[in-house]
Write a protein that holds these residues in place. Structure first.
Motif, PDB file in Angstrom:
ATOM      1  N   PHE A   1       4.019 -10.704   1.637  1.00 32.30           N
ATOM      2  CA  PHE A   1       5.349 -10.770   2.248  1.00 32.30           C
ATOM      3  C   PHE A   1       5.310 -11.351   3.660  1.00 32.30           C
ATOM      4  CE2 PHE A   1       3.766  -6.381   2.795  1.00 32.30           C
ATOM      5  CZ  PHE A   1       3.788  -6.254   4.165  1.00 32.30           C
TER       6      PHE A   1
ATOM      7  N   GLU B   1       0.335  -2.970  -9.115  1.00 29.71           N
ATOM      8  CA  GLU B   1       1.343  -3.932  -8.668  1.00 29.71           C
ATOM      9  C   GLU B   1       0.660  -5.193  -8.172  1.00 29.71           C
ATOM     10  OE1 GLU B   1       4.281  -0.500  -6.771  1.00 29.71           O
ATOM     11  OE2 GLU B   1       3.761  -2.249  -5.561  1.00 29.71           O
TER      12      GLU B   1
ATOM     13  N   LYS C   1      -1.455   2.206  -7.462  1.00 28.18           N
ATOM     14  CA  LYS C   1      -0.721   3.334  -6.845  1.00 28.18           C
ATOM     15  C   LYS C   1      -0.539   4.452  -7.855  1.00 28.18           C
ATOM     16  CE  LYS C   1       2.299   0.405  -3.987  1.00 28.18           C
ATOM     17  NZ  LYS C   1       3.702   0.058  -3.670  1.00 28.18           N
TER      18      LYS C   1
ATOM     19  N   PHE D   1      -0.001  -7.856  -5.561  1.00 26.26           N
ATOM     20  CA  PHE D   1       0.066  -7.781  -4.101  1.00 26.26           C
ATOM     21  C   PHE D   1       1.087  -8.812  -3.633  1.00 26.26           C
ATOM     22  CE2 PHE D   1      -0.994  -8.836   0.222  1.00 26.26           C
ATOM     23  CZ  PHE D   1      -1.301  -7.601   0.782  1.00 26.26           C
ATOM     24  N   ILE D   2       2.078  -8.362  -2.864  1.00 23.15           N
ATOM     25  CA  ILE D   2       3.125  -9.277  -2.401  1.00 23.15           C
ATOM     26  C   ILE D   2       2.749  -9.804  -1.009  1.00 23.15           C
ATOM     27  CG2 ILE D   2       5.608  -9.553  -1.943  1.00 23.15           C
ATOM     28  CD1 ILE D   2       5.112  -8.567  -4.799  1.00 23.15           C
TER      29      ILE D   2
ATOM     30  N   ASN E   1      10.934  -3.074  -3.346  1.00 22.81           N
ATOM     31  CA  ASN E   1       9.714  -2.256  -3.369  1.00 22.81           C
ATOM     32  C   ASN E   1      10.031  -0.864  -3.892  1.00 22.81           C
ATOM     33  OD1 ASN E   1       7.184  -1.141  -2.969  1.00 22.81           O
ATOM     34  ND2 ASN E   1       7.553  -0.705  -0.805  1.00 22.81           N
ATOM     35  N   GLU E   2      10.862  -0.120  -3.176  1.00 20.35           N
ATOM     36  CA  GLU E   2      11.193   1.225  -3.668  1.00 20.35           C
ATOM     37  C   GLU E   2      12.514   1.704  -3.109  1.00 20.35           C
ATOM     38  OE1 GLU E   2       8.077   3.936  -2.564  1.00 20.35           O
ATOM     39  OE2 GLU E   2       8.404   3.643  -0.438  1.00 20.35           O
TER      40      GLU E   2
ATOM     41  N   HIS F   1       5.132  -1.469   9.400  1.00 24.62           N
ATOM     42  CA  HIS F   1       4.332  -0.286   9.083  1.00 24.62           C
ATOM     43  C   HIS F   1       2.932  -0.420   9.662  1.00 24.62           C
ATOM     44  CE1 HIS F   1       7.436  -0.265   5.945  1.00 24.62           C
ATOM     45  NE2 HIS F   1       7.268   1.043   5.913  1.00 24.62           N
TER      46      HIS F   1
ATOM     47  N   GLN G   1      -2.449   5.243  -2.680  1.00 23.73           N
ATOM     48  CA  GLN G   1      -2.550   3.833  -3.092  1.00 23.73           C
ATOM     49  C   GLN G   1      -3.789   3.154  -2.523  1.00 23.73           C
ATOM     50  OE1 GLN G   1       0.441   1.120  -1.095  1.00 23.73           O
ATOM     51  NE2 GLN G   1       1.633   2.990  -1.219  1.00 23.73           N
TER      52      GLN G   1
ATOM     53  N   GLY H   1       0.448   2.241   6.564  1.00 23.58           N
ATOM     54  CA  GLY H   1       1.384   2.745   5.549  1.00 23.58           C
ATOM     55  C   GLY H   1       2.528   3.577   6.115  1.00 23.58           C
TER      56      GLY H   1
ATOM     57  N   ARG I   1       7.200   5.718  -9.697  1.00 29.71           N
ATOM     58  CA  ARG I   1       7.237   4.284  -9.370  1.00 29.71           C
ATOM     59  C   ARG I   1       7.437   3.405 -10.600  1.00 29.71           C
ATOM     60  NH1 ARG I   1       5.452   3.358  -4.117  1.00 29.71           N
ATOM     61  NH2 ARG I   1       4.088   4.958  -3.250  1.00 29.71           N
TER      62      ARG I   1
END
Ligand code: AMP
Length: 373
Positions: free
Chosen positions: A179, A174, A139, A176-177, A259-260, A205, A150, A208, A99
């Motif tokens: 969103f 990270e 994470k 915290f977003i 994000n990824e 989700h 995480q 997760g 990550r």
């Protein structure tokens, strides 16, 4: 005839093998489990992912190789690439496995991303928290998937527990977003540098794990699609990528934050089997095998529901027009992805009727509220 080899024999490999068979391409998968679900539709070599003999055998039986999950040792892939074409390459796989490298890559390519900090010890964590404040997400850098590895730190009291859970791993903290919604862009890139993207997919989700995907997103701001595509192209171009690439993003105040990535076909693209001219699986196989790419145009509006733990009785869903059933023939187990269903309709009335019928059986109010939000 082209022979495709896949490291990993889960549902992604299964759906790739099914797409390959439609192109008259034979598939062999390598998986440690004798009952790997792709083994029912392809030849299976039963071996560990780092077993050189098994990998060599797979390379010997393949003209081109790919993988269906990220945790294939990147070094094994590098060695194999000396004797067999592997798509995508080991370099992007190594980045997707970590990550921190992944988020550094976003920054390097000028792709918007939330704040993040490497955490190698407790003082690092405290210093990083000074920067992010609460909440923040701690994470593991490697081997995290479906929300595993995480911990969300909502307040200072959460620190001890999170540290005890994750201590000993290389970590990343990270921001915290907060969103508004989550989405993903999936695209295919070939040797010639051509990219074709599917419409941005909105994802939900639970614990997760991906629960629902919806595409194309009604009334989507065209600039979000354009930005997401531009981001995906930048990554694909940087690595001379071949195959399907997925980029997961957060939408916050109308902006995208990365994000990824997943250097492979992705769960949020399962709807493309029933909802587009050429699915992500077929396009991945096409790119790997050097065939012309297929159209990513949609054939209607699609809603994909994941079956987690166990597949419900299909009989109770048969009355739903436009619903396509996918059972991976895996044993039931808590938290395991065992199948999915996609509702696809090219008429709004059929789509909304299907949504009502589906939600009465699965998802209920949560699904309806999410779709209308
Ligand atoms: P990941 O394994 O990083 O994709 O995380 C799984 C899910 O956790 C994401 O799809 C988000 O719903 C949530 N999540 C992960 N990272 C963050 C973050 N920095 N801020 C808010 N939510 C997050």
């Amino acid at each position: 005839m082209t022979r495709l080899g896949i490291i990993g024999g889960g549902q992604l490999a299964r759906m790739m093998a099914q797409a390959a068979s439609g192109l008259d391409i034979t598939t062999t998968v390598l998986d440690p489990n004798a009952d790997a679900c792709a083994g029912q539709v392809a030849e299976l070599i039963q071996a560990e992912y780092n077993d050189h003999r098994g990998l060599d055998e797979l390379a010997g039986r393949s003209d081109v190789m790919t993988f269906d999950f990220e945790n294939v040792p990147a070094d094994s892939l590098r060695q194999l690439s000396e004797r067999c074409r592997i798509c995508p390459g080991a370099d992007i796989l190594a980045i997707a496995q970590d990550r921190l490298l992944e988020k550094n890559m976003f920054r390097e390519l000028d792709i918007a991303v939330g704040d993040f900090y490497a955490v190698n010890n407790r003082p690092d964590l405290l210093a990083a928290l000074e920067q992010t404040g609460y909440p923040a997400v701690l994470k593991t850098r490697r081997f995290g998937y479906d929300g595993k590895g995480q911990q969300v730190l909502r307040q200072p009291e959460d620190l001890e527990y999170a540290w005890r859970k994750l201590e000993g791993h290389d970590l990343i903290l990270e921001q915290f977003i907060p969103f508004d919604w989550e989405c993903s862009i999936i695209g295919v890139h070939n040797d010639a540098g051509e990219t074709r993207c599917y419409p941005l997919t909105r994802n939900h989700h639970t614990n997760g794990i991906l629960a629902y995907s919806h595409a194309p997103i009604p009334q989507l701001n065209a600039s979000l699609q354009a930005t997401a595509q531009e981001y995906l192209q930048r990554i694909a171009g940087r690595f001379n990528y071949v195959g399907v690439l997925a980029l997961e993003l957060f939408v916050v105040d109308g902006r995208l934050l990365a994000n990824e990535i997943a250097p492979r076909v992705h769960n949020s693209g399962h709807w493309t089997i029933d909802g587009t001219v050429c699915s992500q699986f077929e396009n991945h196989v096409r790119a790997c095998c050097g065939l012309e790419l297929g159209s990513t145009d949609t054939v209607g509006e699609s809603l994909m529901l994941n079956w987690i733990g166990k597949v419900p009785d299909p009989e109770s869903f048969r009355h739903i027009e436009g619903l396509h059933w996918h059972d991976y023939a895996k044993a039931a187990r808590t938290g395991r992805k065992v199948g999915h269903a996609t509702l696809t309709a090219n008429q709004p009335e059929i789509f909304s009727r299907g949504v009502q019928q589906l939600s009465a059986l699965h998802g209920g109010r949560t699904l309806l509220d999410w779709l209308s939000a």
